[in-house]
Design an enzyme around this catalytic site. Structure first.
Site, PDB file in Angstrom:
ATOM      1  N   GLN A  47      69.999   5.384  -7.575  1.00 12.06           N
ATOM      2  CA  GLN A  47      70.141   5.795  -6.166  1.00 12.06           C
ATOM      3  C   GLN A  47      70.990   4.796  -5.381  1.00 12.06           C
ATOM      4  O   GLN A  47      71.651   5.162  -4.413  1.00 12.06           O
ATOM      5  CB  GLN A  47      68.765   5.917  -5.498  1.00 12.06           C
ATOM      6  CG  GLN A  47      67.960   7.122  -5.941  1.00 12.06           C
ATOM      7  CD  GLN A  47      67.012   6.790  -7.075  1.00 12.06           C
ATOM      8  OE1 GLN A  47      67.277   5.919  -7.894  1.00 12.06           O
ATOM      9  NE2 GLN A  47      65.913   7.494  -7.155  1.00 12.06           N
ATOM     10  N   ASP A  55      57.747   4.455   0.243  1.00 13.44           N
ATOM     11  CA  ASP A  55      57.274   5.839   0.082  1.00 13.44           C
ATOM     12  C   ASP A  55      55.845   6.015   0.559  1.00 13.44           C
ATOM     13  O   ASP A  55      55.432   7.114   0.923  1.00 13.44           O
ATOM     14  CB  ASP A  55      57.411   6.266  -1.376  1.00 13.44           C
ATOM     15  CG  ASP A  55      58.875   6.378  -1.729  1.00 13.44           C
ATOM     16  OD1 ASP A  55      59.489   5.332  -2.011  1.00 13.44           O
ATOM     17  OD2 ASP A  55      59.411   7.494  -1.652  1.00 13.44           O
ATOM     18  N   ARG A  83      56.013  16.209  -5.948  1.00 14.54           N
ATOM     19  CA  ARG A  83      56.156  14.764  -6.195  1.00 14.54           C
ATOM     20  C   ARG A  83      54.944  14.070  -5.565  1.00 14.54           C
ATOM     21  O   ARG A  83      54.593  14.358  -4.424  1.00 14.54           O
ATOM     22  CB  ARG A  83      57.464  14.225  -5.603  1.00 14.54           C
ATOM     23  CG  ARG A  83      58.703  14.788  -6.306  1.00 14.54           C
ATOM     24  CD  ARG A  83      59.954  14.003  -5.937  1.00 14.54           C
ATOM     25  NE  ARG A  83      59.974  12.688  -6.550  1.00 14.54           N
ATOM     26  CZ  ARG A  83      60.823  11.714  -6.194  1.00 14.54           C
ATOM     27  NH1 ARG A  83      61.690  11.923  -5.216  1.00 14.54           N
ATOM     28  NH2 ARG A  83      60.805  10.541  -6.796  1.00 14.54           N
ATOM     29  N   ASN A 137      57.263   1.329  -3.168  1.00  7.61           N
ATOM     30  CA  ASN A 137      58.664   1.752  -3.065  1.00  7.61           C
ATOM     31  C   ASN A 137      59.230   1.885  -4.485  1.00  7.61           C
ATOM     32  O   ASN A 137      58.529   1.639  -5.474  1.00  7.61           O
ATOM     33  CB  ASN A 137      59.463   0.732  -2.239  1.00  7.61           C
ATOM     34  CG  ASN A 137      60.842   1.243  -1.877  1.00  7.61           C
ATOM     35  OD1 ASN A 137      60.994   2.372  -1.417  1.00  7.61           O
ATOM     36  ND2 ASN A 137      61.871   0.439  -2.098  1.00  7.61           N
ATOM     37  N   LYS A 138      60.469   2.266  -4.564  1.00  8.94           N
ATOM     38  CA  LYS A 138      61.135   2.469  -5.860  1.00  8.94           C
ATOM     39  C   LYS A 138      60.875   1.292  -6.802  1.00  8.94           C
ATOM     40  O   LYS A 138      60.940   0.136  -6.385  1.00  8.94           O
ATOM     41  CB  LYS A 138      62.637   2.649  -5.603  1.00  8.94           C
ATOM     42  CG  LYS A 138      63.479   2.906  -6.824  1.00  8.94           C
ATOM     43  CD  LYS A 138      63.003   4.095  -7.637  1.00  8.94           C
ATOM     44  CE  LYS A 138      62.944   5.374  -6.838  1.00  8.94           C
ATOM     45  NZ  LYS A 138      62.209   6.464  -7.551  1.00  8.94           N
ATOM     46  N   ARG A 151      65.597  13.836  -1.728  1.00 11.64           N
ATOM     47  CA  ARG A 151      64.653  12.789  -2.145  1.00 11.64           C
ATOM     48  C   ARG A 151      64.601  11.764  -1.020  1.00 11.64           C
ATOM     49  O   ARG A 151      65.320  11.875  -0.028  1.00 11.64           O
ATOM     50  CB  ARG A 151      65.007  12.182  -3.521  1.00 11.64           C
ATOM     51  CG  ARG A 151      66.424  12.221  -3.955  1.00 11.64           C
ATOM     52  CD  ARG A 151      67.333  11.342  -3.175  1.00 11.64           C
ATOM     53  NE  ARG A 151      66.819   9.990  -3.104  1.00 11.64           N
ATOM     54  CZ  ARG A 151      67.101   9.122  -2.151  1.00 11.64           C
ATOM     55  NH1 ARG A 151      67.930   9.444  -1.162  1.00 11.64           N
ATOM     56  NH2 ARG A 151      66.601   7.915  -2.129  1.00 11.64           N
ATOM     57  N   GLY A 152      63.741  10.749  -1.199  1.00 13.91           N
ATOM     58  CA  GLY A 152      63.498   9.820  -0.097  1.00 13.91           C
ATOM     59  C   GLY A 152      62.312  10.347   0.706  1.00 13.91           C
ATOM     60  O   GLY A 152      62.259  11.546   1.033  1.00 13.91           O
ATOM     61  N   ALA A 153      61.381   9.453   1.023  1.00 17.64           N
ATOM     62  CA  ALA A 153      60.095   9.900   1.569  1.00 17.64           C
ATOM     63  C   ALA A 153      60.218  10.782   2.824  1.00 17.64           C
ATOM     64  O   ALA A 153      59.658  11.890   2.855  1.00 17.64           O
ATOM     65  CB  ALA A 153      59.223   8.677   1.826  1.00 17.64           C
TER      66      ALA A 153
HETATM   67  O1  MRU Z   1      62.723   8.640  -6.030  1.00 13.61           O
HETATM   68  P1  MRU Z   1      63.342   8.627  -4.671  1.00 13.61           P
HETATM   69  O2  MRU Z   1      64.833   8.580  -4.691  1.00 13.61           O
HETATM   70  O3  MRU Z   1      62.797   9.723  -3.790  1.00 13.61           O
HETATM   71  O4  MRU Z   1      62.845   7.239  -4.067  1.00 13.61           O
HETATM   72  C1  MRU Z   1      63.216   6.873  -2.770  1.00 13.61           C
HETATM   73  C2  MRU Z   1      62.772   5.527  -2.392  1.00 13.61           C
HETATM   74  O5  MRU Z   1      62.104   4.841  -3.131  1.00 13.61           O
HETATM   75  C3  MRU Z   1      63.112   5.059  -1.011  1.00 13.61           C
HETATM   76  O6  MRU Z   1      63.262   3.676  -0.991  1.00 13.61           O
HETATM   77  C4  MRU Z   1      61.962   5.446  -0.085  1.00 13.61           C
HETATM   78  O7  MRU Z   1      61.729   6.823  -0.115  1.00 13.61           O
HETATM   79  C5  MRU Z   1      62.164   4.987   1.283  1.00 13.61           C
HETATM   80  S1  MRU Z   1      63.107   6.152   2.138  1.00 13.61           S
HETATM   81  C6  MRU Z   1      63.676   5.996   3.506  1.00 13.61           C
END
Ligand code: MRU
Length: 365
Positions: A203, A244, A90, A254-255, A53-55
């Site tokens: 996370q 993201d 996603r 973002n999250k 996970r993470g963009a």
């Molecule tokens: O749902 P996730 O864990 O994929 O969400 C991740 C985030 O929101 C991060 O802050 C975002 O991807 C930035 S990553 C370097």
């Protein structure tokens, strides 16, 4: 970054250069384990179920997913099938569509015989470029942290608040929001991180706390709602988060919960920065609130929680009364006006059309 002294990336290929290995992030922080992806479906499942996970890491895994698909069937129909399967996993992170577009474009002008090799080579380049970009974000962001520390008279610690996990686990290495923190730490700046737990999937508590501890960076876990209080009491020097999807006008998705931190930062005069590589910018859109697809995930992520028992077993328990309905919106949008600056691989700019075009003039057209 290091895990018990051994340097790791989050995704790599094994001996035959064809099997893709990832760290299974659903098992962290209690178990560090890797798992192998050997098919398109493996890659799609790893993204959808958040083993990765993470963009930026979603983008890198998407690229390898295309490569895995080309191993078994390099026909045009399978390029389309792989693209759609991976794209559907996603919706929010821009990096996935960016990587899939890149692979599809290259594969369609490559002969069927060469598609597997071309796809693996490009996926590997995307990973290496992500590492370079995140390292540069770290260099620019560490200079920022250093200047805030100097301006404040070099206090015993400089407090940075972050939300979710935008560290090396969210990228191929280094991270986006955490890269400046790792570089500042390396440079000897006494950086301390307030880690938002980041409900519902935690996370922050599971991943950010884990990777900072493995790398020896001072940090304290806080519940999501405490950041405003800390800012009111002068205990946050700056916020740095990841994103993201960022629009061409600088709105930042973002999250979920990031927006409320930005509001609190604005009210308290705390600088609010966002770290991102170019692959996270969606140049086609300006209005983040209306044009970014926001993921809604399973209710169970809100109604249940997993953790380790004293006996060392990881279990999941229910938090709520039976049959409680829950809404699990995974991301929110922080309008550009609340963002002090964007820390990119090319430097730091205002969160605005002009700011982004100044750093990426080739996108101005
Ligand atoms: O749902 P996730 O864990 O994929 O969400 C991740 C985030 O929101 C991060 O802050 C975002 O991807 C930035 S990553 C370097």
């Amino acid at each position: 970054m290091n895990v018990d002294g051994t340097p790791y990336r989050t995704i790599w290929t094994t001996g035959d250069d064809r099997t893709v290995r990832i760290i299974d992030q659903t098992k962290l922080p209690h178990t560090f384990t890797t798992t192998d992806l050997t098919s398109l479906d493996d890659a799609a499942r790893a993204i959808a179920d958040m083993l990765v996970r993470g963009a930026p890491l979603i983008g890198a895994t998407g690229a390898y997913g295309m490569a895995l698909a080309m191993r078994t069937d390099p026909r045009d129909e399978n390029i389309a099938n792989a693209y759609e399967t991976l794209f559907a996993t996603r919706p929010t992170a821009s990096n996935l569509g960016w990587a899939l577009d890149d692979l599809r474009q290259r594969l369609l002008v490559t002969s069927e015989n060469d598609r597997e090799a071309v796809a693996y080579k490009r996926a590997s380049e995307i990973c290496n470029q992500d590492v370079d970009a995140c390292h540069s974000i770290g260099v620019h962001g560490a200079a920022l942290i250093s200047s805030v520390w100097e301006e404040k008279g070099q206090p015993a610690r400089i407090n940075v608040l972050t939300h979710c996990n935008a560290g090396w686990l969210a990228t191929v290495d280094w991270g986006t929001a955490l890269a400046p923190i790792y570089k500042a730490h390396e440079d000897g700046i006494p950086v301390h991180v307030w880690v938002d737990e980041t409900r519902p999937r935690n996370q922050g508590a599971s991943l950010t706390a884990w990777e900072l501890s493995k790398h020896g960076v001072d940090h304290t876990l806080i519940v999501d709602n405490v950041g405003g209080h800390l800012m009111q009491h002068g205990d946050v020097d700056l916020c740095i988060v990841g994103t993201d999807r960022t629009t061409a006008a600088g709105d930042v998705c973002n999250k979920v919960g990031t927006y409320l931190k930005a509001l609190a930062a604005q009210d308290n005069g705390v600088p609010f920065y966002v770290g991102l590589p170019h692959s996270t910018i969606d140049w086609r859109i300006n209005d983040g609130i209306h044009d970014i697809p926001i993921e809604t995930r399973a209710e169970r992520e809100v109604t249940h929680i997993a953790g380790k028992t004293e006996a060392g077993e990881t279990i999941e328990v229910q938090l709520t009364p039976d049959n409680t309905n829950a809404l699990n919106i995974a991301f929110d949008v922080t309008p550009a006006r609340y963002v002090t600056g964007l820390i990119t691989e090319r430097g730091i700019c205002n969160a605005s059309t002009e700011g982004l075009r100044g750093l990426y003039p080739e996108k101005a057209a």
